[in-house]
Scaffold this motif. Structure first.
Motif, PDB file in Angstrom:
ATOM      1  N   GLY A 115       5.872   3.875   3.213  1.00  0.00           N
ATOM      2  CA  GLY A 115       5.987   2.452   3.517  1.00  0.00           C
ATOM      3  C   GLY A 115       7.339   1.876   3.146  1.00  0.00           C
ATOM      4  O   GLY A 115       7.455   0.698   2.822  1.00  0.00           O
ATOM      5  N   LEU A 116       8.380   2.698   3.217  1.00  0.00           N
ATOM      6  CA  LEU A 116       9.705   2.272   2.786  1.00  0.00           C
ATOM      7  C   LEU A 116      10.502   1.637   3.929  1.00  0.00           C
ATOM      8  O   LEU A 116      10.376   2.021   5.085  1.00  0.00           O
ATOM      9  CB  LEU A 116      10.487   3.473   2.242  1.00  0.00           C
ATOM     10  N   GLY A 117      11.349   0.701   3.563  1.00  0.00           N
ATOM     11  CA  GLY A 117      12.301   0.140   4.501  1.00  0.00           C
ATOM     12  C   GLY A 117      11.785  -1.013   5.340  1.00  0.00           C
ATOM     13  O   GLY A 117      10.599  -1.363   5.325  1.00  0.00           O
ATOM     14  N   ASN A 118      12.727  -1.600   6.050  1.00  0.00           N
ATOM     15  CA  ASN A 118      12.468  -2.711   6.951  1.00  0.00           C
ATOM     16  C   ASN A 118      12.418  -2.151   8.371  1.00  0.00           C
ATOM     17  O   ASN A 118      13.407  -1.605   8.853  1.00  0.00           O
ATOM     18  CB  ASN A 118      13.594  -3.747   6.812  1.00  0.00           C
ATOM     19  N   GLY A 119      11.273  -2.266   9.032  1.00  0.00           N
ATOM     20  CA  GLY A 119      11.105  -1.687  10.363  1.00  0.00           C
ATOM     21  C   GLY A 119      11.473  -2.653  11.475  1.00  0.00           C
ATOM     22  O   GLY A 119      12.072  -3.716  11.243  1.00  0.00           O
ATOM     23  N   TYR A 120      11.126  -2.307  12.688  1.00  0.00           N
ATOM     24  CA  TYR A 120      11.385  -3.149  13.851  1.00  0.00           C
ATOM     25  C   TYR A 120      10.444  -4.352  13.848  1.00  0.00           C
ATOM     26  O   TYR A 120       9.248  -4.225  13.551  1.00  0.00           O
ATOM     27  CB  TYR A 120      11.195  -2.352  15.144  1.00  0.00           C
TER      28      TYR A 120
END
Length: 243
Positions: A88-93
């Motif tokens: 669940g890492l990071g900033n997605g689209y």
């Protein structure tokens, strides 16, 4: 972010040097296409960041390329083995802001997140066009999977051995909006032909959740971490000369 002890359900080769790993997890932590996982590799100190091609409530799929000893060890892991990861890492689209009929562009190992994005757009009731770029025919993967979400697919290969000959930028003149993921040179080339969009960057990462600052870049809105504020950024904030 969630710490996982996941079970490998499959780990198979899709194309030359490209592997698909499906992992079962008690509770999936991914909430947006374009997010990634940091996998703990046997006998290696640092985790490896791997993008997610799809996910549901109890499993997720990673597609990776064997480029060194760490990913080679991953490719040798068997179904039934356990693997530790941060998920669940990071900033997605941001699917809500993507217009209907958007073009999705993926190059090489940047293609897997585009599959998850295509699925999310269909669920949101939006259509999309897909352009995929590869070097040669023996590296082609996931084309049939994209057909589940759109009939408008263009495949480009640099040597012309599959689909059309050329690069992804040869498949169109200009675009008002596009989402893209792939090598930096590809994204830079797209910048001059795409007016607005969301681009996913690749970077070497130490922690994967923003603590070490090792993947920081300069943007038009200040210093940003690829692992935390990214990997997906609005195209308009990127400063190509600093990347």
């Amino acid at each position: 972010m969630k710490r996982d002890k996941s079970t490998i359900l499959e780990n198979q080769m899709l194309a030359d040097g490209i592997y698909k790993m499906t992992l079962e997890t008690p509770e999936c932590a991914f909430t947006a296409p374009g997010q990634f996982a940091m996998l703990e590799v046997p006998e290696k100190f640092l985790r490896r960041p791997i993008s997610v091609s799809s996910y549901d409530s109890d499993r997720y799929v990673l597609i990776y390329k064997v480029v060194g000893d760490g990913t080679k060890k991953l490719s040798r892991m068997e179904p039934g083995e356990k693997i530790s990861s941060l998920t669940g890492l990071g900033n997605g689209y941001d699917v809500d802001t993507i217009p209907d009929g958007c073009t999705l562009i993926g190059g090489g190992i940047g293609i897997p997140p585009m599959l998850g994005l295509a699925k999310s757009l269909v669920i949101a009731g939006k259509k999309c066009r897909v352009i995929l770029g590869f070097n040669t025919a023996n590296e082609v993967f996931l084309v049939d999977e994209f057909k589940n979400f759109t009939d408008d697919i263009t495949v480009m290969t640099a040597d012309g051995s599959y689909g059309q000959k050329g690069f992804v930028t040869d498949a169109f003149d200009t675009l008002d909006y596009a989402c893209a993921c792939g090598p930096l040179k590809m994204l830079q080339a797209l910048d001059g032909k795409v007016r607005k969009g969301q681009f996913s960057l690749e970077a070497r990462m130490g922690c994967g959740f923003g603590a070490c600052m090792g993947c920081s870049i300069q943007t038009k809105v200040g210093s940003q971490r690829v692992c935390k504020e990214g990997p997906v950024f609005d195209k308009e904030v990127l400063l190509w000369e600093t990347l």
